[in-house]
Design a protein around this motif. Sequence first.
Motif, PDB file in Angstrom:
ATOM      1  N   ASP A 137      -3.086  -4.730  -3.955  1.00 21.13           N
ATOM      2  CA  ASP A 137      -3.585  -4.049  -3.226  1.00 21.13           C
ATOM      3  C   ASP A 137      -2.979  -2.786  -4.256  1.00 21.13           C
ATOM      4  O   ASP A 137      -3.207  -1.414  -3.762  1.00 21.13           O
ATOM      5  CB  ASP A 137      -3.203  -4.276  -2.464  1.00 21.13           C
ATOM      6  N   VAL A 138      -1.782  -2.847  -5.266  1.00 18.25           N
ATOM      7  CA  VAL A 138      -1.541  -2.002  -5.746  1.00 18.25           C
ATOM      8  C   VAL A 138      -2.679  -1.651  -6.960  1.00 18.25           C
ATOM      9  O   VAL A 138      -2.161   0.029  -6.503  1.00 18.25           O
ATOM     10  CB  VAL A 138      -0.260  -1.995  -6.431  1.00 18.25           C
ATOM     11  N   ILE A 139      -3.199  -2.504  -7.044  1.00 20.21           N
ATOM     12  CA  ILE A 139      -3.485  -1.639  -8.603  1.00 20.21           C
ATOM     13  C   ILE A 139      -5.301  -0.856  -7.754  1.00 20.21           C
ATOM     14  O   ILE A 139      -5.368  -0.049  -7.751  1.00 20.21           O
ATOM     15  CB  ILE A 139      -4.243  -3.191  -9.037  1.00 20.21           C
ATOM     16  N   PHE A 140      -5.331  -1.536  -6.319  1.00 19.17           N
ATOM     17  CA  PHE A 140      -6.543  -0.973  -5.975  1.00 19.17           C
ATOM     18  C   PHE A 140      -6.298   0.548  -5.714  1.00 19.17           C
ATOM     19  O   PHE A 140      -7.258   1.415  -5.801  1.00 19.17           O
ATOM     20  CB  PHE A 140      -7.177  -1.676  -5.023  1.00 19.17           C
ATOM     21  N   VAL A 141      -4.985   0.660  -4.522  1.00 22.98           N
ATOM     22  CA  VAL A 141      -4.578   1.848  -4.712  1.00 22.98           C
ATOM     23  C   VAL A 141      -4.003   3.207  -5.560  1.00 22.98           C
ATOM     24  O   VAL A 141      -4.695   3.995  -5.378  1.00 22.98           O
ATOM     25  CB  VAL A 141      -3.056   2.047  -3.331  1.00 22.98           C
ATOM     26  N   MET A 142      -3.665   2.556  -6.934  1.00 19.59           N
ATOM     27  CA  MET A 142      -3.022   3.340  -7.993  1.00 19.59           C
ATOM     28  C   MET A 142      -4.142   3.557  -8.967  1.00 19.59           C
ATOM     29  O   MET A 142      -4.119   5.168  -9.155  1.00 19.59           O
ATOM     30  CB  MET A 142      -1.893   2.580  -8.243  1.00 19.59           C
TER      31      MET A 142
ATOM     32  N   VAL B  14       0.807  -1.392   0.544  1.00 25.25           N
ATOM     33  CA  VAL B  14       0.121   0.151   0.276  1.00 25.25           C
ATOM     34  C   VAL B  14       0.416   1.493  -0.098  1.00 25.25           C
ATOM     35  O   VAL B  14       0.376   2.109  -0.641  1.00 25.25           O
ATOM     36  CB  VAL B  14      -1.577   0.021   0.904  1.00 25.25           C
ATOM     37  N   VAL B  15       1.784   1.055   0.776  1.00 25.86           N
ATOM     38  CA  VAL B  15       2.822   2.264   0.759  1.00 25.86           C
ATOM     39  C   VAL B  15       3.672   2.747  -0.981  1.00 25.86           C
ATOM     40  O   VAL B  15       3.534   3.671  -1.202  1.00 25.86           O
ATOM     41  CB  VAL B  15       3.996   2.233   2.155  1.00 25.86           C
ATOM     42  N   SER B  16       4.140   1.912  -0.781  1.00 29.64           N
ATOM     43  CA  SER B  16       5.062   1.490  -2.329  1.00 29.64           C
ATOM     44  C   SER B  16       3.823   1.771  -3.739  1.00 29.64           C
ATOM     45  O   SER B  16       3.674   3.304  -4.029  1.00 29.64           O
ATOM     46  CB  SER B  16       5.002   0.131  -2.497  1.00 29.64           C
ATOM     47  N   ALA B  17       2.252   1.520  -3.230  1.00 27.72           N
ATOM     48  CA  ALA B  17       1.524   2.136  -4.176  1.00 27.72           C
ATOM     49  C   ALA B  17       0.908   3.659  -4.696  1.00 27.72           C
ATOM     50  O   ALA B  17       1.275   4.154  -5.563  1.00 27.72           O
ATOM     51  CB  ALA B  17       0.136   1.471  -4.467  1.00 27.72           C
ATOM     52  N   VAL B  18       1.169   4.387  -3.216  1.00 25.37           N
ATOM     53  CA  VAL B  18       0.819   5.923  -2.861  1.00 25.37           C
ATOM     54  C   VAL B  18       2.019   6.256  -3.631  1.00 25.37           C
ATOM     55  O   VAL B  18       2.201   7.055  -3.773  1.00 25.37           O
ATOM     56  CB  VAL B  18       0.805   5.908  -1.313  1.00 25.37           C
ATOM     57  N   LEU B  19       3.768   5.637  -3.046  1.00 23.56           N
ATOM     58  CA  LEU B  19       4.727   6.614  -3.521  1.00 23.56           C
ATOM     59  C   LEU B  19       4.931   6.681  -4.655  1.00 23.56           C
ATOM     60  O   LEU B  19       4.807   7.560  -5.761  1.00 23.56           O
ATOM     61  CB  LEU B  19       5.476   5.881  -2.808  1.00 23.56           C
ATOM     62  N   TRP B  20       4.483   5.500  -5.677  1.00 21.99           N
ATOM     63  CA  TRP B  20       4.216   5.768  -7.195  1.00 21.99           C
ATOM     64  C   TRP B  20       3.124   6.012  -8.079  1.00 21.99           C
ATOM     65  O   TRP B  20       3.038   6.966  -9.264  1.00 21.99           O
ATOM     66  CB  TRP B  20       4.259   4.174  -7.328  1.00 21.99           C
ATOM     67  N   ARG B  21       2.255   6.509  -6.937  1.00 19.27           N
ATOM     68  CA  ARG B  21       1.287   7.382  -7.881  1.00 19.27           C
ATOM     69  C   ARG B  21       1.804   9.072  -7.671  1.00 19.27           C
ATOM     70  O   ARG B  21       0.973   9.605  -8.474  1.00 19.27           O
ATOM     71  CB  ARG B  21      -0.256   7.386  -6.832  1.00 19.27           C
ATOM     72  N   LEU B  22       2.171   8.622  -6.671  1.00 23.86           N
ATOM     73  CA  LEU B  22       2.862  10.354  -6.826  1.00 23.86           C
ATOM     74  C   LEU B  22       4.138  10.331  -7.424  1.00 23.86           C
ATOM     75  O   LEU B  22       3.664  11.700  -8.288  1.00 23.86           O
ATOM     76  CB  LEU B  22       3.447  10.743  -5.412  1.00 23.86           C
TER      77      LEU B  22
ATOM     78  N   LEU C 125      -8.991  -9.451 -11.384  1.00 22.88           N
ATOM     79  CA  LEU C 125     -10.376  -9.941 -10.565  1.00 22.88           C
ATOM     80  C   LEU C 125     -10.890  -9.025  -9.562  1.00 22.88           C
ATOM     81  O   LEU C 125     -11.374  -9.266  -8.343  1.00 22.88           O
ATOM     82  CB  LEU C 125     -10.505 -11.574 -10.638  1.00 22.88           C
ATOM     83  N   GLY C 126      -9.138  -9.464  -8.337  1.00 24.69           N
ATOM     84  CA  GLY C 126      -9.596  -9.394  -7.404  1.00 24.69           C
ATOM     85  C   GLY C 126     -10.503  -7.490  -7.188  1.00 24.69           C
ATOM     86  O   GLY C 126     -10.790  -7.441  -5.661  1.00 24.69           O
ATOM     87  N   THR C 127      -9.955  -6.381  -7.949  1.00 20.85           N
ATOM     88  CA  THR C 127     -10.460  -5.212  -7.546  1.00 20.85           C
ATOM     89  C   THR C 127     -11.976  -5.173  -8.500  1.00 20.85           C
ATOM     90  O   THR C 127     -12.951  -4.650  -7.521  1.00 20.85           O
ATOM     91  CB  THR C 127     -10.067  -4.322  -8.470  1.00 20.85           C
ATOM     92  N   TYR C 128     -12.240  -5.948  -9.157  1.00 14.33           N
ATOM     93  CA  TYR C 128     -13.529  -6.308  -9.853  1.00 14.33           C
ATOM     94  C   TYR C 128     -14.639  -6.976  -8.678  1.00 14.33           C
ATOM     95  O   TYR C 128     -15.935  -6.751  -7.974  1.00 14.33           O
ATOM     96  CB  TYR C 128     -14.006  -6.843 -10.648  1.00 14.33           C
ATOM     97  N   LEU C 129     -14.260  -7.677  -7.860  1.00 20.13           N
ATOM     98  CA  LEU C 129     -14.804  -8.419  -7.047  1.00 20.13           C
ATOM     99  C   LEU C 129     -15.347  -8.143  -5.522  1.00 20.13           C
ATOM    100  O   LEU C 129     -16.323  -7.825  -5.385  1.00 20.13           O
ATOM    101  CB  LEU C 129     -13.744  -9.475  -6.347  1.00 20.13           C
ATOM    102  N   TYR C 130     -14.022  -6.800  -5.449  1.00 24.84           N
ATOM    103  CA  TYR C 130     -14.369  -5.548  -4.298  1.00 24.84           C
ATOM    104  C   TYR C 130     -15.482  -4.872  -4.530  1.00 24.84           C
ATOM    105  O   TYR C 130     -16.079  -4.713  -3.704  1.00 24.84           O
ATOM    106  CB  TYR C 130     -12.503  -5.079  -3.713  1.00 24.84           C
ATOM    107  N   SER C 131     -15.199  -4.123  -5.792  1.00 28.18           N
ATOM    108  CA  SER C 131     -16.690  -3.382  -6.078  1.00 28.18           C
ATOM    109  C   SER C 131     -17.501  -4.247  -6.198  1.00 28.18           C
ATOM    110  O   SER C 131     -18.541  -3.199  -5.505  1.00 28.18           O
ATOM    111  CB  SER C 131     -15.868  -2.670  -7.827  1.00 28.18           C
ATOM    112  N   LEU C 132     -17.817  -5.437  -6.568  1.00 26.30           N
ATOM    113  CA  LEU C 132     -19.154  -5.546  -6.444  1.00 26.30           C
ATOM    114  C   LEU C 132     -19.583  -6.597  -5.052  1.00 26.30           C
ATOM    115  O   LEU C 132     -20.467  -6.145  -4.697  1.00 26.30           O
ATOM    116  CB  LEU C 132     -18.936  -6.986  -7.694  1.00 26.30           C
ATOM    117  N   ALA C 133     -19.217  -6.582  -4.324  1.00 26.88           N
ATOM    118  CA  ALA C 133     -18.818  -7.431  -3.363  1.00 26.88           C
ATOM    119  C   ALA C 133     -19.225  -5.537  -1.834  1.00 26.88           C
ATOM    120  O   ALA C 133     -20.675  -5.886  -1.138  1.00 26.88           O
ATOM    121  CB  ALA C 133     -17.834  -8.255  -1.896  1.00 26.88           C
TER     122      ALA C 133
END
Length: 317
Positions: free
Chosen positions: A251-256, A137-145, A268-276
Amino acid sequence: MATATYKASRTATVASHKFGSPLRRSQRVAGYVFIGPTFVLFLGFVLWPILYTAYLSLTSWGGFGAPRFVNFDNYSRMLSDPVARRAMIITLVLTAVTTVLLTFIGLVTAVLVNAVWSKVGVLVRTILFIPGIVSFVVSAVLWRLIYDPNIGTLNRLLGAIGLDSLQHAWLADQKTVLPAIIVVTVWGGIGFNMLIYYAGLQSIDPNLYEAAAMDGANTVQQFRHITVPSLRVVTGLIVSLGLLNGFKAFDVIFVMTGGGPNHASEVLGTYLYSLAFGSTSGSIPQLGYASAFSVVTMVLCTLAVIAQLWLTRRADR
């Protein structure tokens, strides 16, 4: 007399095998006591959720009321859902590309650290492993910046060296968002794979390289015919881990990106989360449909484990 003694001995032996000696019985009881709590936790927090998720995947349920059994409708719906098909394709592409890159780069880096950069090996290993111990999650935030089109380090660096034409909104473009995520995934996993390969290199007999050099084999030939075959078991492990991490990417894709833009990075993980959790379809949770994606993900991860076992057995032959 001898016959009676033999019969008594035979009876005692049979009884011992049937009921076990007092010591063996106590050992079994101690074993059950030790594994009992773990087995109960496994049943309650692993097996039961898996079975209940498999059941929910056969129902239509929004989280309230009783689930309505719909047989395999959720799975047939996945085949006709364009977002689901796209998420499956992106998941497979992401898994394949990251697994290949992490395996190849990890092996080459380990060889360089072991042979070429041996004098500063500890320093290089430490630097390469640092991204692996940082939270995803921290890596995703850093790379998003870093990828930010306005204040991001990447665009600023491109502008500073006169490559303004290459400046881009990396995470907002459907053509560049997936490569950008692949870079982050490889950056975070290369150190771990490098260490595994480095440990495997230490088990290779140096005499093999000396004999090959005496026979006239150059460095590339030694790498191809000695290093790579000797690391088949390690490679099988790394490939299976790459497949597992790719199939359950979230996690990386969801945060970024959250799966955007326009589902260009949806897995699959992010779409699953959005559906649930009701992020789609008018904020109405679709726990039954989301559970079907969980089952598919679990099947893919199981196949990855089977592939690892197959590769390991083949390498041991």
